[in-house]
Design an enzyme around this catalytic site. Sequence first.
Site, PDB file in Angstrom:
ATOM      1  N   LYS A  54      35.608-109.193  47.033  1.00 54.59           N
ATOM      2  CA  LYS A  54      36.797-108.366  47.270  1.00 54.59           C
ATOM      3  C   LYS A  54      36.755-107.091  46.424  1.00 54.59           C
ATOM      4  O   LYS A  54      36.978-105.993  46.938  1.00 54.59           O
ATOM      5  CB  LYS A  54      38.035-109.194  46.919  1.00 54.59           C
ATOM      6  CG  LYS A  54      39.322-108.706  47.498  1.00 54.59           C
ATOM      7  CD  LYS A  54      40.389-109.770  47.271  1.00 54.59           C
ATOM      8  CE  LYS A  54      40.407-110.165  45.795  1.00 54.59           C
ATOM      9  NZ  LYS A  54      41.091-111.389  45.502  1.00 54.59           N
TER      10      LYS A  54
ATOM     11  N   THR B 259      34.109-105.825  44.983  1.00 55.19           N
ATOM     12  CA  THR B 259      32.930-105.078  45.420  1.00 55.19           C
ATOM     13  C   THR B 259      33.265-104.235  46.656  1.00 55.19           C
ATOM     14  O   THR B 259      32.869-103.071  46.752  1.00 55.19           O
ATOM     15  CB  THR B 259      31.799-106.075  45.730  1.00 55.19           C
ATOM     16  OG1 THR B 259      31.540-106.852  44.560  1.00 55.19           O
ATOM     17  CG2 THR B 259      30.528-105.359  46.141  1.00 55.19           C
TER      18      THR B 259
ATOM     19  N   ARG C 151      42.279-104.214  38.895  1.00 56.54           N
ATOM     20  CA  ARG C 151      42.816-104.823  37.686  1.00 56.54           C
ATOM     21  C   ARG C 151      41.807-104.786  36.540  1.00 56.54           C
ATOM     22  O   ARG C 151      40.608-104.715  36.763  1.00 56.54           O
ATOM     23  CB  ARG C 151      43.191-106.284  37.958  1.00 56.54           C
ATOM     24  CG  ARG C 151      44.422-106.443  38.818  1.00 56.54           C
ATOM     25  CD  ARG C 151      44.512-107.851  39.369  1.00 56.54           C
ATOM     26  NE  ARG C 151      43.429-108.112  40.308  1.00 56.54           N
ATOM     27  CZ  ARG C 151      43.054-109.297  40.708  1.00 56.54           C
ATOM     28  NH1 ARG C 151      43.651-110.383  40.227  1.00 56.54           N
ATOM     29  NH2 ARG C 151      42.082-109.440  41.575  1.00 56.54           N
TER      30      ARG C 151
ATOM     31  N   LYS D 213      33.182-117.153  33.457  1.00 57.16           N
ATOM     32  CA  LYS D 213      33.465-116.162  34.479  1.00 57.16           C
ATOM     33  C   LYS D 213      32.642-114.901  34.239  1.00 57.16           C
ATOM     34  O   LYS D 213      32.464-114.473  33.116  1.00 57.16           O
ATOM     35  CB  LYS D 213      34.953-115.817  34.410  1.00 57.16           C
ATOM     36  CG  LYS D 213      35.446-114.921  35.529  1.00 57.16           C
ATOM     37  CD  LYS D 213      36.956-114.764  35.394  1.00 57.16           C
ATOM     38  CE  LYS D 213      37.473-113.552  36.145  1.00 57.16           C
ATOM     39  NZ  LYS D 213      37.094-112.272  35.551  1.00 57.16           N
TER      40      LYS D 213
ATOM     41  N   ALA E 120      47.408-114.207  39.052  1.00 61.68           N
ATOM     42  CA  ALA E 120      47.738-114.163  40.481  1.00 61.68           C
ATOM     43  C   ALA E 120      48.471-115.430  40.935  1.00 61.68           C
ATOM     44  O   ALA E 120      48.784-115.569  42.110  1.00 61.68           O
ATOM     45  CB  ALA E 120      46.482-113.944  41.300  1.00 61.68           C
TER      46      ALA E 120
ATOM     47  N   PHE F 226      43.081-113.310  44.473  1.00 60.33           N
ATOM     48  CA  PHE F 226      42.855-114.468  45.346  1.00 60.33           C
ATOM     49  C   PHE F 226      42.768-114.070  46.828  1.00 60.33           C
ATOM     50  O   PHE F 226      42.434-112.940  47.155  1.00 60.33           O
ATOM     51  CB  PHE F 226      43.946-115.525  45.139  1.00 60.33           C
ATOM     52  CG  PHE F 226      43.985-116.112  43.746  1.00 60.33           C
ATOM     53  CD1 PHE F 226      42.815-116.261  42.995  1.00 60.33           C
ATOM     54  CD2 PHE F 226      45.175-116.548  43.180  1.00 60.33           C
ATOM     55  CE1 PHE F 226      42.844-116.824  41.713  1.00 60.33           C
ATOM     56  CE2 PHE F 226      45.211-117.102  41.898  1.00 60.33           C
ATOM     57  CZ  PHE F 226      44.047-117.235  41.175  1.00 60.33           C
TER      58      PHE F 226
ATOM     59  N   PHE G  86      25.516-110.516  53.002  1.00 62.67           N
ATOM     60  CA  PHE G  86      24.651-111.195  52.029  1.00 62.67           C
ATOM     61  C   PHE G  86      23.262-111.280  52.640  1.00 62.67           C
ATOM     62  O   PHE G  86      23.117-111.378  53.869  1.00 62.67           O
ATOM     63  CB  PHE G  86      25.170-112.604  51.741  1.00 62.67           C
ATOM     64  CG  PHE G  86      26.134-112.666  50.596  1.00 62.67           C
ATOM     65  CD1 PHE G  86      27.357-112.007  50.660  1.00 62.67           C
ATOM     66  CD2 PHE G  86      25.839-113.390  49.447  1.00 62.67           C
ATOM     67  CE1 PHE G  86      28.249-112.052  49.604  1.00 62.67           C
ATOM     68  CE2 PHE G  86      26.731-113.452  48.389  1.00 62.67           C
ATOM     69  CZ  PHE G  86      27.941-112.783  48.462  1.00 62.67           C
TER      70      PHE G  86
ATOM     71  N   TRP H  79      27.043-103.526  48.834  1.00 59.23           N
ATOM     72  CA  TRP H  79      26.457-104.185  47.670  1.00 59.23           C
ATOM     73  C   TRP H  79      25.002-103.722  47.486  1.00 59.23           C
ATOM     74  O   TRP H  79      24.599-103.360  46.384  1.00 59.23           O
ATOM     75  CB  TRP H  79      26.505-105.718  47.846  1.00 59.23           C
ATOM     76  CG  TRP H  79      26.106-106.455  46.599  1.00 59.23           C
ATOM     77  CD1 TRP H  79      26.927-106.860  45.577  1.00 59.23           C
ATOM     78  CD2 TRP H  79      24.790-106.852  46.220  1.00 59.23           C
ATOM     79  NE1 TRP H  79      26.202-107.484  44.589  1.00 59.23           N
ATOM     80  CE2 TRP H  79      24.892-107.491  44.956  1.00 59.23           C
ATOM     81  CE3 TRP H  79      23.534-106.733  46.812  1.00 59.23           C
ATOM     82  CZ2 TRP H  79      23.786-108.012  44.280  1.00 59.23           C
ATOM     83  CZ3 TRP H  79      22.426-107.242  46.137  1.00 59.23           C
ATOM     84  CH2 TRP H  79      22.560-107.875  44.888  1.00 59.23           C
TER      85      TRP H  79
END
Lengths: 564, 564
Positions: B75, B77, B98, B109, B277, B305, B385, B413
């Site tokens: 998201k 990205t 954010r 993470k 979130a 999310f 991907f 990407w």
Amino acid sequence: MSSKMTTDIEIARAAEKRPIQEIGEKLGITGTDLIPYGHDKAKVSAGFIAGLKGRKQGRLILVTAINPTPAGEGKTTTTVGLGDGLAAIGKKAAICIREASLGPNFGMKGGAAGGGYAQVVPMEEMNLHFTGDFHAITAAHNLLAAMIDNHIHWGNALDIDLRRIVWRRVLDVNDRALRDVVTGLGGVPNGFPRQGGFDITVASEVMACLCLADDLTDLQQRLGDMIVAYRRDKTPVHARDLKADGAMTVLLKDALQPNLVQTLEHTPAFVHGGPFANIAHGCNSVMATKTALSLADYVVTEAGFGADLGAEKFFDIKCRKAGLHPDCVVLVATVRALKMNGGVARADLGGEDVAAVKKGCANLGRHIENLRQFGVPVVVAINHFAGDTEAEVAAVKAYAEARGAEAHLCRHWAEGSKGITKLAERVAHIADGDAAQFAPIYPDEMPLWEKIETVAKRIYHAEEVTADPRILAQLAEWEKQGFGNLPVCMAKTQYSFSTDPKKLGAPSGHMVPVREVRLSAGAGFVVAICGDIMTMPGLPRVPAAETIRLNDAGESRGCSDFSR
Amino acid sequence: MSSKMTTDIEIARAAEKRPIQEIGEKLGITGTDLIPYGHDKAKVSAGFIAGLKGRKQGRLILVTAINPTPAGEGKTTTTVGLGDGLAAIGKKAAICIREASLGPNFGMKGGAAGGGYAQVVPMEEMNLHFTGDFHAITAAHNLLAAMIDNHIHWGNALDIDLRRIVWRRVLDVNDRALRDVVTGLGGVPNGFPRQGGFDITVASEVMACLCLADDLTDLQQRLGDMIVAYRRDKTPVHARDLKADGAMTVLLKDALQPNLVQTLEHTPAFVHGGPFANIAHGCNSVMATKTALSLADYVVTEAGFGADLGAEKFFDIKCRKAGLHPDCVVLVATVRALKMNGGVARADLGGEDVAAVKKGCANLGRHIENLRQFGVPVVVAINHFAGDTEAEVAAVKAYAEARGAEAHLCRHWAEGSKGITKLAERVAHIADGDAAQFAPIYPDEMPLWEKIETVAKRIYHAEEVTADPRILAQLAEWEKQGFGNLPVCMAKTQYSFSTDPKKLGAPSGHMVPVREVRLSAGAGFVVAICGDIMTMPGLPRVPAAETIRLNDAGESRGCSDFSR
């Protein structure tokens, strides 16, 4: 000087600050070597500092003081004033002072950026988050704490004794409710319940490590060396054993770079680090001092509390370990503080009282005598207050001169650099004279207990130093483990040479009880606690926080108002 | 995309960043209006922002996603890529995302700055202290906590019920041992013992207030409105009653100013605020979004999310309260995540499986249908991907198009802006078409319980919403106190439309149990907790912190290494 606080902030706000790049240029720091934090604050890049090795070093001048009293001495003010004074007489000067702790500003303490016309700006930012160094220390300290409990939660492979975890947590806030806590409640997912507590961030050993580190590699070594707990067999567990040293260093890589700001007269001021002056050594960072010495011809710095604590630690811990050679010491005294040392109550400081001044001069004399033991020339600065009379000032001068120390009346608070020209000229002359033959007061190889005794007897003029046999055994144990060569860091009241804060003047023949010893293996000293030391302050009945708020005008600059 | 993390940091480090002043100039922010934090980060001054009132507003584009799976959706990205794509086709674009929380970076993470050739830089600083905003929030939050216990210690004039203090403490660290603690132990000087605990900083209501505030005045109002405790008679005690709002606002005055950085392609990126979130609304600050809208023609932003949580709160809380009018929604999906929604395990994602993709598209379809309820055009972005086959991608396109939503394959990407040109062109065209007729899904005047039911039934497609009678009574009580007009903030698992994280795809007919409700009176919403919500994470068995350290070369730039 609380009655002058309103004026201080008004002066600070009215200051015509120069862009920080201009201040950096004065010292030859340009381009990407100066990392801006806003338009009036910057950090000096670690890469630039690494390139300074081998440069000719400037003269190092320490500003210290008689024992503090509620009347105020003005040590930081004099440090700033002297820096400005040196610049005003054409010297390339810089000052080095400590950063302020955020927590106490919301309690009752004023700022730590000088006063009157001898201030460092931006004062308000310096009393808030500044460049975030203390927040980085908080984060690194608490990451280590989390890794300890996490290690135990997942199996405790290092066999940490839950009862012997010595690493507490820290926050930069005055919060008495956090002094003693039980953590890990709530059942299995939250780990093992145990006793713990929080200190204020400046009391963190991480702070002391940062302030004594030479570079990032040295910092990581020190962080790894820190002892966080003991096993059941009483062998120590280090931060390195938890593999926390690398991540902590990453968290501190910006914080280790010294901050550059300016005085009201645009003299470069390094404001960096702020370890406690009781359980730690109370001086700004070695990185800042060494950087300043490589870039300026005269560097004026200060140390916490009076000379018995601050100067002793500056010499015996910071200078010893960092290889610094101070050239001159300025001992700050005020007529008011000497009167209090002479037995006058704060409420009675109003009128002239030459006899009390003379009596209080015993405190000044003791400090002069003590400082000479370190082989550094001493000059007395009489920091002028409005009510001081000529006769009182003359009495101080005569007293100091009778003991071979010149004394100069300084009016930097009211007049800025032109009020302190004479002192600046004399200090520059003395520093240039190469008269200093600095040496710490005890050698590295002296046993730990003898080091404690040496400071207590030669500096505090104690008759006797006592300790429980288990304390002596602990010191012996540390010597066996290879820590015997460390200096000692004395934690006692700052108000008296003795351990009784009410014994002003120059007491002698007293007893110094060592109640507890702690090993700061990363910072590199053994703390001897001689009295009640508070490492987490509380807020007063009416905290300053209740009145701190934005200006009515909601100005986008100078928003906060610390005056009260 | 964990296998690509090494590449991410290599790309970020190799980036040729432009001086932040150049990025500011693109938006017309110059001189002292841009407050530098280093050479590649800055804050936009509050004064400059105040002067933007009345400016023509740009188009607002929300990037949201299907329900997250371990396969990754991308998201952020896509938000970054779309911003770069818009800039590449000649539009004046900016992105708003954010800030990352420090704590989880030392757990497991990764960062939150995008990936591949669609990243925001400086990535490492953004994952460490950045400009200190979260530290400021921690300080403000904990000052209030200290003032509560201090107030009680000195007599408790407000008659706070020690058992009903709802204000916890916060730290930006993953530390399970702090979830449940007892504070105030140690006797009279340390106050009254009581149960308490720490949340991670992003869970602080101060964070939510900062992210919803319009300016400093509004922020102070919100902080003052926060409920910290209740009296014995159950009436609330606000932060204002403790006179903490002013000092907290002073601590937050810099943090409220949005941060400006850049993408790898030098598109201006506002990175500001990061509320949870679940118990909060999960969007970057209103200040950042409004500033961006005043300075750019197209603003791409994201919400936490999947769309069921993030987009719903973006619309019903942020847009409603800030008066924002989104022009287009981009719904991000990946073939891999759709396969998982179609029942494929993560380990089996390797080969082509068009049937599973088709099955998983039910999740995509549900989100398309939901988003349309807010009156905003939806475009699907298929984030490519390496292993995706043409047939799989075609299946997604066909599915979306059959539901009236165009879908575009995006290769940002791997390729940066040139991989996302088509999507950028279409999004710009749609946004410019003024087709959006945005409206929140429920009106302010709807009773609180009905609001909860509305979201659960219309967005989650639940059959029934249940709650204990005391929860209904609590909601009624708040309505009586004047809080009935607030929006609701749903806290449930992000993995499913239902409250069972294992029910992927597009479940319906399920039951949503509301276990607890909380009033965030300062942020301005009522939190409905439907499941176990963790507000203080723990560290894993082998925390990332153990391997994070400086490069062997000890580089003064790019020191930390978050790759693993």
